[in-house]
Design a protein around this motif. Structure first.
Motif, PDB file in Angstrom:
ATOM      1  N   GLY A 152     -10.256   5.413   2.850  1.00 22.99           N
ATOM      2  CA  GLY A 152     -10.401   4.135   3.558  1.00 22.99           C
ATOM      3  C   GLY A 152      -9.211   3.742   4.399  1.00 22.99           C
ATOM      4  N   LEU A 153      -8.109   4.487   4.311  1.00 22.41           N
ATOM      5  CA  LEU A 153      -6.930   4.139   5.102  1.00 22.41           C
ATOM      6  C   LEU A 153      -7.050   4.669   6.523  1.00 22.41           C
ATOM      7  N   ASP A 154      -6.462   3.946   7.472  1.00 22.98           N
ATOM      8  CA  ASP A 154      -6.389   4.430   8.839  1.00 22.98           C
ATOM      9  C   ASP A 154      -5.318   5.521   8.919  1.00 22.98           C
ATOM     10  N   PRO A 155      -5.326   6.325   9.993  1.00 20.43           N
ATOM     11  CA  PRO A 155      -4.363   7.438  10.079  1.00 20.43           C
ATOM     12  C   PRO A 155      -2.907   7.026   9.926  1.00 20.43           C
ATOM     13  N   ALA A 156      -2.520   5.895  10.518  1.00 19.53           N
ATOM     14  CA  ALA A 156      -1.127   5.461  10.410  1.00 19.53           C
ATOM     15  C   ALA A 156      -0.762   5.142   8.969  1.00 19.53           C
ATOM     16  N   ALA A 157      -1.667   4.476   8.240  1.00 18.20           N
ATOM     17  CA  ALA A 157      -1.392   4.141   6.837  1.00 18.20           C
ATOM     18  C   ALA A 157      -1.371   5.388   5.969  1.00 18.20           C
ATOM     19  N   ARG A 158      -2.225   6.373   6.291  1.00 19.82           N
ATOM     20  CA  ARG A 158      -2.195   7.630   5.536  1.00 19.82           C
ATOM     21  C   ARG A 158      -0.850   8.320   5.718  1.00 19.82           C
ATOM     22  N   ASP A 159      -0.333   8.263   6.932  1.00 21.32           N
ATOM     23  CA  ASP A 159       0.983   8.850   7.182  1.00 21.32           C
ATOM     24  C   ASP A 159       2.066   8.144   6.372  1.00 21.32           C
ATOM     25  N   VAL A 160       1.984   6.812   6.308  1.00 18.33           N
ATOM     26  CA  VAL A 160       2.957   6.053   5.525  1.00 18.33           C
ATOM     27  C   VAL A 160       2.870   6.445   4.056  1.00 18.33           C
ATOM     28  N   LYS A 198     -12.426  -2.790   3.295  1.00 14.36           N
ATOM     29  CA  LYS A 198     -12.114  -1.736   2.337  1.00 14.36           C
ATOM     30  C   LYS A 198     -10.729  -1.159   2.581  1.00 14.36           C
ATOM     31  N   GLY A 199     -10.408  -0.876   3.844  1.00 15.87           N
ATOM     32  CA  GLY A 199      -9.113  -0.288   4.151  1.00 15.87           C
ATOM     33  C   GLY A 199      -7.954  -1.204   3.813  1.00 15.87           C
ATOM     34  N   THR A 200      -8.088  -2.487   4.146  1.00 15.17           N
ATOM     35  CA  THR A 200      -7.012  -3.433   3.853  1.00 15.17           C
ATOM     36  C   THR A 200      -6.889  -3.664   2.357  1.00 15.17           C
ATOM     37  N   SER A 201      -8.013  -3.697   1.648  1.00  9.12           N
ATOM     38  CA  SER A 201      -7.967  -3.813   0.181  1.00  9.12           C
ATOM     39  C   SER A 201      -7.195  -2.644  -0.424  1.00  9.12           C
ATOM     40  N   GLN A 202      -7.409  -1.463   0.149  1.00  8.56           N
ATOM     41  CA  GLN A 202      -6.697  -0.297  -0.369  1.00  8.56           C
ATOM     42  C   GLN A 202      -5.200  -0.409  -0.124  1.00  8.56           C
ATOM     43  N   LYS A 203      -4.807  -1.029   0.970  1.00  7.69           N
ATOM     44  CA  LYS A 203      -3.389  -1.236   1.242  1.00  7.69           C
ATOM     45  C   LYS A 203      -2.782  -2.220   0.235  1.00  7.69           C
ATOM     46  N   VAL A 204      -3.559  -3.209  -0.168  1.00  4.12           N
ATOM     47  CA  VAL A 204      -3.106  -4.135  -1.211  1.00  4.12           C
ATOM     48  C   VAL A 204      -2.944  -3.383  -2.531  1.00  4.12           C
ATOM     49  N   ALA A 205      -3.901  -2.503  -2.835  1.00  2.01           N
ATOM     50  CA  ALA A 205      -3.820  -1.721  -4.071  1.00  2.01           C
ATOM     51  C   ALA A 205      -2.569  -0.849  -4.084  1.00  2.01           C
ATOM     52  N   LEU A 206      -2.253  -0.238  -2.951  1.00  2.00           N
ATOM     53  CA  LEU A 206      -1.048   0.581  -2.870  1.00  2.00           C
ATOM     54  C   LEU A 206       0.209  -0.272  -3.021  1.00  2.00           C
ATOM     55  N   THR A 207       0.207  -1.437  -2.393  1.00  2.00           N
ATOM     56  CA  THR A 207       1.373  -2.312  -2.459  1.00  2.00           C
ATOM     57  C   THR A 207       1.653  -2.746  -3.885  1.00  2.00           C
ATOM     58  N   GLN A 208       0.598  -3.106  -4.657  1.00  2.00           N
ATOM     59  CA  GLN A 208       0.837  -3.546  -6.031  1.00  2.00           C
ATOM     60  C   GLN A 208       1.459  -2.432  -6.874  1.00  2.00           C
ATOM     61  N   THR A 242       5.355  -8.600   1.064  1.00  2.00           N
ATOM     62  CA  THR A 242       5.228  -8.723   2.518  1.00  2.00           C
ATOM     63  C   THR A 242       5.761  -7.490   3.231  1.00  2.00           C
ATOM     64  N   ASP A 243       6.892  -6.975   2.749  1.00  3.13           N
ATOM     65  CA  ASP A 243       7.484  -5.783   3.368  1.00  3.13           C
ATOM     66  C   ASP A 243       6.537  -4.591   3.272  1.00  3.13           C
ATOM     67  N   TRP A 244       5.933  -4.376   2.095  1.00  3.21           N
ATOM     68  CA  TRP A 244       5.031  -3.232   1.934  1.00  3.21           C
ATOM     69  C   TRP A 244       3.745  -3.411   2.745  1.00  3.21           C
ATOM     70  N   LEU A 245       3.217  -4.636   2.780  1.00  2.70           N
ATOM     71  CA  LEU A 245       2.031  -4.868   3.601  1.00  2.70           C
ATOM     72  C   LEU A 245       2.332  -4.578   5.071  1.00  2.70           C
ATOM     73  N   GLU A 246       3.502  -4.993   5.527  1.00  4.74           N
ATOM     74  CA  GLU A 246       3.903  -4.698   6.910  1.00  4.74           C
ATOM     75  C   GLU A 246       4.002  -3.199   7.140  1.00  4.74           C
ATOM     76  N   ARG A 247       4.576  -2.509   6.175  1.00  8.52           N
ATOM     77  CA  ARG A 247       4.748  -1.064   6.328  1.00  8.52           C
ATOM     78  C   ARG A 247       3.395  -0.357   6.439  1.00  8.52           C
ATOM     79  N   PHE A 248       2.399  -0.845   5.700  1.00  8.96           N
ATOM     80  CA  PHE A 248       1.066  -0.243   5.758  1.00  8.96           C
ATOM     81  C   PHE A 248       0.211  -0.811   6.895  1.00  8.96           C
ATOM     82  N   GLY A 249       0.788  -1.719   7.691  1.00  9.02           N
ATOM     83  CA  GLY A 249       0.061  -2.266   8.831  1.00  9.02           C
ATOM     84  C   GLY A 249      -0.898  -3.379   8.463  1.00  9.02           C
ATOM     85  N   ALA A 250      -0.656  -4.059   7.338  1.00 10.54           N
ATOM     86  CA  ALA A 250      -1.553  -5.123   6.884  1.00 10.54           C
ATOM     87  C   ALA A 250      -0.831  -6.466   6.772  1.00 10.54           C
ATOM     88  N   GLY A 251       0.320  -6.596   7.431  1.00  8.03           N
ATOM     89  CA  GLY A 251       1.078  -7.837   7.317  1.00  8.03           C
ATOM     90  C   GLY A 251       0.318  -9.054   7.785  1.00  8.03           C
TER      91      GLY A 251
END
Length: 341
Positions: free
Chosen positions: A151-159, A124-134, A103-112
């Motif tokens: 597939g990430l949005d600019p904020a998630a790319r920065d994270v 696609k973008g949210t799936s990629q955030k799940v892949a990064l979190t795992q 949950t913490d990592w999903l929140e950090r990537f903006g996918a909470g």
């Protein structure tokens, strides 16, 4: 970790995709792999991550590893947090701890907000955030990223940029492929190009065709050349920065970084120039008194500051990134013995 004479082909008589690969991956390093489509970059990354086995050769010193593939298989019968909790258990985490970290990592990537969404329904973008979190759940010692920014949005790319810096600063190794030549431009400790069935190490700063850094991608920091906004000469030589000794208020992040090239000691004017970086950080010399500096910045500006340091030409080496401890309350004034009640 080291690869010696590693090769890979599919089928006993298939052509070699990779052959006679020697590669050293030391701790605390960022390694970029380049090459044209179909050159074997993904095959090499899968071998490095332990997802694929070499057909010949030897791999030694493999640390605890995590891998983010170019394409995440999202059509799985789980919700996002259910899938991540399951993988956390595989990594040795207890269920509640795995769910909390997920949950913490999903929140950090903006996918909470998608924690309870079925994987098959994610974009696609949210799936990629799940892949990064795992991949980040269990603080891997080796992180392998195959086009992970796609597939990430600019904020998630920065994270993700900051996360890479944090992993390296914590002593880990990050190996990555990305189609954008500006991704972490100048920050890699080593760059390799897959060509034919071999692997060539590229000299520092070398242009590499389609992977070359554009000439207008930014001039970097060049601390010794910073003139604009320079403070008066009376800025203290211990570099208390443009804030004249005032720390940023609120939550802060401390970034410890080593000057590019480690040639000589930063001068007071160099450090004053650093105070003009994003967030106008409070700058002090590091504990070694040499080429290392510490930059305290408001947490809201820490991502931008890290990007600036990593994109410098030559880049700064990030040694540590950590939340700053709370500032102590101001000391009570000393009693005035000359005052009378």
């Amino acid at each position: 970790m080291r690869l010696d004479g590693v090769g890979r082909r599919y089928g006993a008589r298939g052509p070699w995709v990779l052959r006679n690969i020697d590669l050293d991956l030391p701790r605390r390093s960022l390694v970029r792999v380049e090459g044209h489509n179909g050159s074997g970059k993904s095959t090499l990354l899968r071998i490095v991550a332990g997802i694929d086995a070499p057909s010949k050769g030897r791999i030694t010193g493999r640390p605890r590893s995590a891998y983010v593939p170019e394409r995440f298989p999202a059509a799985l019968p789980f919700t996002a947090v259910g899938y991540l909790t399951h993988l956390g258990r595989i990594h040795g985490l207890r269920g509640p701890a795995a769910a909390r970290r997920a949950t913490d990592w999903l929140e950090r990537f903006g996918a909470g907000g998608h924690a309870r969404t079925p994987l098959a329904e994610l974009s696609k973008g949210t799936s990629q955030k799940v892949a990064l979190t795992q991949a980040l759940l269990a603080d891997p010692e080796l992180l392998v990223l195959d086009e992970a920014w796609t597939g990430l949005d600019p904020a998630a790319r920065d994270v993700l940029d900051r996360t890479v810096a944090e992993r390296v600063a914590a002593g880990g190794t990050v190996v990555f492929v990305d189609h954008d030549p500006r991704r972490l431009a100048g920050a890699a400790d080593a760059r390799y190009r897959v060509s034919g069935d071999g692997l060539d190490r590229l000299p520092a700063g070398a242009g590499t065709g389609t992977d070359a850094r554009p000439a207008d991608a930014g001039t970097g920091i060049r601390p010794a050349d910073v003139e604009t906004g320079a403070r008066p000469a009376d800025v203290a030589t211990d570099a208390r920065s443009a804030h004249n000794g005032a720390l940023p208020t609120g939550p802060r992040v401390i970034i410890e970084a080593e000057a590019p090239g480690a040639a000589g000691h930063p001068t007071p004017r160099d450090l004053t120039g650093l105070a003009e970086l994003p967030g106008r950080p409070y700058v002090t010399r590091g504990p070694d008194g040499g080429t290392t500096v510490r930059l305290a910045v408001a947490a809201a500006h820490s991502d931008a500051l890290l990007r600036a340091l990593l994109a410098a030409h030559p880049p700064w080496h990030i040694r540590a990134v950590a939340p700053a401890p709370p500032s102590p309350p101001p000391a009570a004034p000393a009693p005035d013995e000359n005052r009378y009640p």
